[in-house]
Design a protein around this motif. Structure first.
Motif, PDB file in Angstrom:
ATOM      1  N   LEU A  23       0.825  -1.210   0.000  1.00 49.02           N
ATOM      2  CA  LEU A  23       0.000   0.000   0.000  1.00 49.02           C
ATOM      3  C   LEU A  23       0.859   1.260   0.000  1.00 49.02           C
ATOM      4  CD1 LEU A  23      -2.946  -0.807   2.454  1.00 49.02           C
ATOM      5  CD2 LEU A  23      -2.995  -0.685  -0.038  1.00 49.02           C
ATOM      6  N   ILE A  24       1.961   1.250   0.759  1.00 49.68           N
ATOM      7  CA  ILE A  24       2.860   2.418   0.759  1.00 49.68           C
ATOM      8  C   ILE A  24       3.448   2.624  -0.634  1.00 49.68           C
ATOM      9  CG2 ILE A  24       5.018   3.370   1.671  1.00 49.68           C
ATOM     10  CD1 ILE A  24       4.428   1.824   4.272  1.00 49.68           C
ATOM     11  N   ASP A  26       2.238   1.848  -3.467  1.00 51.34           N
ATOM     12  CA  ASP A  26       1.230   2.249  -4.453  1.00 51.34           C
ATOM     13  C   ASP A  26       0.593   3.601  -4.152  1.00 51.34           C
ATOM     14  OD1 ASP A  26       1.678  -0.152  -5.714  1.00 51.34           O
ATOM     15  OD2 ASP A  26      -0.081  -1.161  -4.869  1.00 51.34           O
ATOM     16  N   ASP A  27       0.921   4.206  -3.011  1.00 50.84           N
ATOM     17  CA  ASP A  27       0.284   5.452  -2.596  1.00 50.84           C
ATOM     18  C   ASP A  27       0.982   6.655  -3.232  1.00 50.84           C
ATOM     19  OD1 ASP A  27      -0.420   7.817  -0.848  1.00 50.84           O
ATOM     20  OD2 ASP A  27      -1.574   6.259   0.170  1.00 50.84           O
ATOM     21  N   GLU A  29       0.957   9.662  -2.341  1.00 49.65           N
ATOM     22  CA  GLU A  29       1.410  10.654  -1.373  1.00 49.65           C
ATOM     23  C   GLU A  29       2.589  10.164  -0.539  1.00 49.65           C
ATOM     24  OE1 GLU A  29      -1.781  12.265   0.990  1.00 49.65           O
ATOM     25  OE2 GLU A  29      -3.240  11.853  -0.587  1.00 49.65           O
ATOM     26  N   LEU A  30       2.993   8.904  -0.728  1.00 52.94           N
ATOM     27  CA  LEU A  30       4.045   8.324   0.091  1.00 52.94           C
ATOM     28  C   LEU A  30       5.159   7.761  -0.783  1.00 52.94           C
ATOM     29  CD1 LEU A  30       1.847   6.354   2.663  1.00 52.94           C
ATOM     30  CD2 LEU A  30       2.842   8.630   2.951  1.00 52.94           C
ATOM     31  N   GLU A 363      -4.950  -1.046   5.632  1.00 51.19           N
ATOM     32  CA  GLU A 363      -5.683   0.136   5.176  1.00 51.19           C
ATOM     33  C   GLU A 363      -5.820   1.165   6.297  1.00 51.19           C
ATOM     34  OE1 GLU A 363      -6.531  -2.965   4.600  1.00 51.19           O
ATOM     35  OE2 GLU A 363      -7.353  -3.231   2.582  1.00 51.19           O
ATOM     36  N   ILE A 366      -2.338   2.846   6.883  1.00 52.26           N
ATOM     37  CA  ILE A 366      -1.914   3.759   5.818  1.00 52.26           C
ATOM     38  C   ILE A 366      -2.612   5.106   5.934  1.00 52.26           C
ATOM     39  CG2 ILE A 366      -3.580   3.262   3.964  1.00 52.26           C
ATOM     40  CD1 ILE A 366       0.194   3.257   3.456  1.00 52.26           C
ATOM     41  N   GLU A 367      -3.858   5.117   6.393  1.00 49.83           N
ATOM     42  CA  GLU A 367      -4.572   6.384   6.577  1.00 49.83           C
ATOM     43  C   GLU A 367      -3.867   7.256   7.607  1.00 49.83           C
ATOM     44  OE1 GLU A 367      -7.127   7.757   5.016  1.00 49.83           O
ATOM     45  OE2 GLU A 367      -7.177   6.075   3.607  1.00 49.83           O
ATOM     46  N   ARG A 370      -0.384   8.532   6.301  1.00 45.42           N
ATOM     47  CA  ARG A 370      -0.536   9.569   5.282  1.00 45.42           C
ATOM     48  C   ARG A 370      -0.889  10.923   5.885  1.00 45.42           C
ATOM     49  NH1 ARG A 370      -4.892   7.807   2.759  1.00 45.42           N
ATOM     50  NH2 ARG A 370      -3.833   6.348   1.367  1.00 45.42           N
TER      51      ARG A 370
END
Length: 386
Positions: A23-24, A26-27, A29-30, A363, A366-367, A370
Motif C-alpha cells: 500500500l505504501i 502504491d500510494d 502521497e508516500l 488500510e 496507511i490512513e 498519510r
C-alpha cells in the motif's frame, strides 16, 4: 512526498508487513524505503531478501548484523553491529518515519538508531505480552521509543497507554497477519503438496517451536519432550518450520533435522515456508502445535485448533480454539488428543475468529501514516491514566 522506511529482519516478519509495504509503494502521497537486515541476509536462513526483490520491491539498504552464533554473547554482538549499521543507513536515507513490527532484537536496535537520529517511529503489535521470553522486554522498550502505535486488540491498546503513551497516538487496528488470509489466494491441497515436495496424510500436524529464553530450562530437553509426544501419533504426517535466530535456536533446529531424517516418509522440515505456503499449510493441517504467536493470532481466524506449549505466549489474548499445556510429553499428548476430538473441531468452526480484527489492518495504518502531523510526534509527553 512523505518517505516511509519499513525495516524487516525475517521472512516471516516481511510476510506480515507485505500488505502495508504494498500500500505504501502504491500510494501517490508516500515514498517507500525498505531496509533488510538480520535473517534476510543470512545464508543459514535462506537469503530471504531475494523474496523481497522477487516481489518487485527495491531494497534501499542492507544492514548486515547477524553473527553465526545464537548464544547471548553472540546475539548481543549482533545487536551492536546492527546499531552501527542502522545509524549509517538512516543517515543516508533520511526517512520521515520508520515502521517497525514486533519484538525482535533487530527491531530494537533499529528503534535505538532512529530515536537518536530524531526520526519518528511507528510500531506495530505493541502492548502484547510473551512472559517466557526476552521479547517481552524488547517489545515494551520499542513502545517507549516509538511515537505512533498500531495495536492488534483493544486490551493491547490500553496496555500501551498504561505505559504512558498518549491515547491519541495509539490505534487499535487489528493484527496485520490477518490481511494476508483475507487477500491471498491460498494453495489447494495438490498445489501445496507440490510446493513443499511432500504428501499430506489423513492426519497432519504443523509444528513450530521456539526456545524460551527466560525459562532457565534446557532447550534440548524441552524439544525432546515435544518430539516424544509427536512420536505417539505415528499415523500423523508432520510439517516443521524452524525457529528464528534466537538463543538456543540452533539446538532446536538440529533436533528437528535429526528427527526428520529418521522419519522422512512422513515428516518434512522447512527453514521458512513464507506467508503463502504457511497460511496454506494451516488450511490443510488438522492442528497447529508449538509456541508461535501465529497459533494465537492467525490460526484461530482460519478456524483451526492450536496446541500452545509452555509459557512463551502467556499474557496474550486467546480464543476458545487454543488449548494451553505445559511442555511435558504426557500433557502435550493430552492436548493434541483434545483438539482432535469431533467436539473440539465443531467448537473451532463456531468460535469467534475476530478477536484480532477483520483483515483490513494495513488500510487503517496507511490512513494514519498519510495524514498524521509528524512534527508533533517527536516531543513526547508521559500520559498518566486516571
Amino acid at each position: 512526498m512523505r518517505t516511509i522506511c519499513v525495516v524487516t529482519g525475517s521472512r516471516a516478519e516481511y510476510g506480515l508487513l507485505y500488505p502495508l509495504i504494498k500500500l505504501i509503494a502504491d500510494d501517490a502521497e508516500l515514498q517507500l524505503q525498505l531496509v533488510a537486515t538480520g535473517m534476510h541476509l543470512s545464508p543459514e536462513f535462506g537469503l530471504t531478501y531475494r523474496q523481497i526483490e522477487a516481489d518487485g520491491f527495491v531494497i534501499d539498504a542492507k544492514v548486515e548484523m547477524l553473527l553465526s552464533s545464537d548464544t547471548p554473547v553472540g546475539i548481543t554482538k549482533s545487536m551492536g553491529l546492527g546499531l552501527i549499521g542502522f545509524a549509517d543507513a538512516f543517515e543516508r536515507l533520511k526517512p520521515d518515519l520508520i515502521v517497525l513490527l514486533g519484538d525482535r532484537f533487530e527491531a530494537m536496535v533499529a528503534a535505538q538508531a532512529a530515536m537518536v537520529a530524531n526520526i519518528p517511529i511507528a510500531h506495530l503489535h505493541g502492548g502484547e505480552s510473551t512472559e517466557g521470553v526476552i521479547d517481552e522486554a524488547i517489545r515494551h522498550s520499542i513502545t517507549k521509543m516509538s511515537h505512533l502505535h498500531f495495536t492488534s486488540t483493544e486490551p493491547y491498546r490500553q496496555r500501551v497507554i498504561q505505559l504512558g503513551e498518549l491515547p491519541e497516538h495509539v490505534y487499535n487496528v487489528g493484527a496485520i497477519g490477518l490481511d494476508n488470509i483475507r487477500n491471498l489466494m491460498l494453495l489447494d491441497r495438490p498445489a501445496f503438496e507440490q510446493s513443499i515436495n511432500f504428501k499430506l496424510g489423513r492426519l497432519n500436524f504443523l509444528v513450530t517451536y521456539h526456545p524460551l529464553s527466560l525459562s532457565g530450562q534446557d532447550a534440548e530437553q524441552q524439544m525432546e519432550r515435544l518430539l516424544a509426544a509427536l512420536d505417539y501419533f505415528e499415523q500423523a504426517n508432520i510439517i516443521f518450520t524452524k525457529p528464528n535466530a534466537d538463543t538456543n535456536g540452533r539446538i532446536i533446529g538440529q533436533l528437528i533435522d535429526k528427527y526428520t531424517a529418521a522419519r522422512n516418509e512422513r515428516v518434512v522440515c522447512h527453514t521458512s515456508l513464507g506467508q503463502l505456503r504457511y497460511l496454506s499449510a494451516i488450511s490443510h493441517v488438522d492442528v497447529v502445535i508449538g509456541n508461535s504467536s501465529s497459533g494465537i493470532i492467525e490460526v484461530p481466524y482460519m478456524h483451526k485448533p492450536t496446541v500452545n506449549i509452555g509459557r512463551r505466549q502467556d499474557g496474550r489474548v486467546k480464543g476458545l480454539s487454543i488449548v494451553d499445556c505445559d511442555d511435558s510429553t504426557d500433557e502435550i499428548i493430552k492436548a493434541i488428543n483434545k483438539v482432535l476430538s469431533p467436539d473440539f473441531r465443531r467448537l473451532c468452526n463456531q468460535a469467534d475468529s475476530s478477536m484480532y480484527g477483520d483483515g483490513q489492518t494495513a488500510e487503517r495504518i496507511i490512513e494514519v501514516l498519510r495524514s498524521v502531523p509528524l512534527d508533533r510526534l517527536l516531543i513526547k509527553s508521559f500520559y498518566t491514566m486516571t
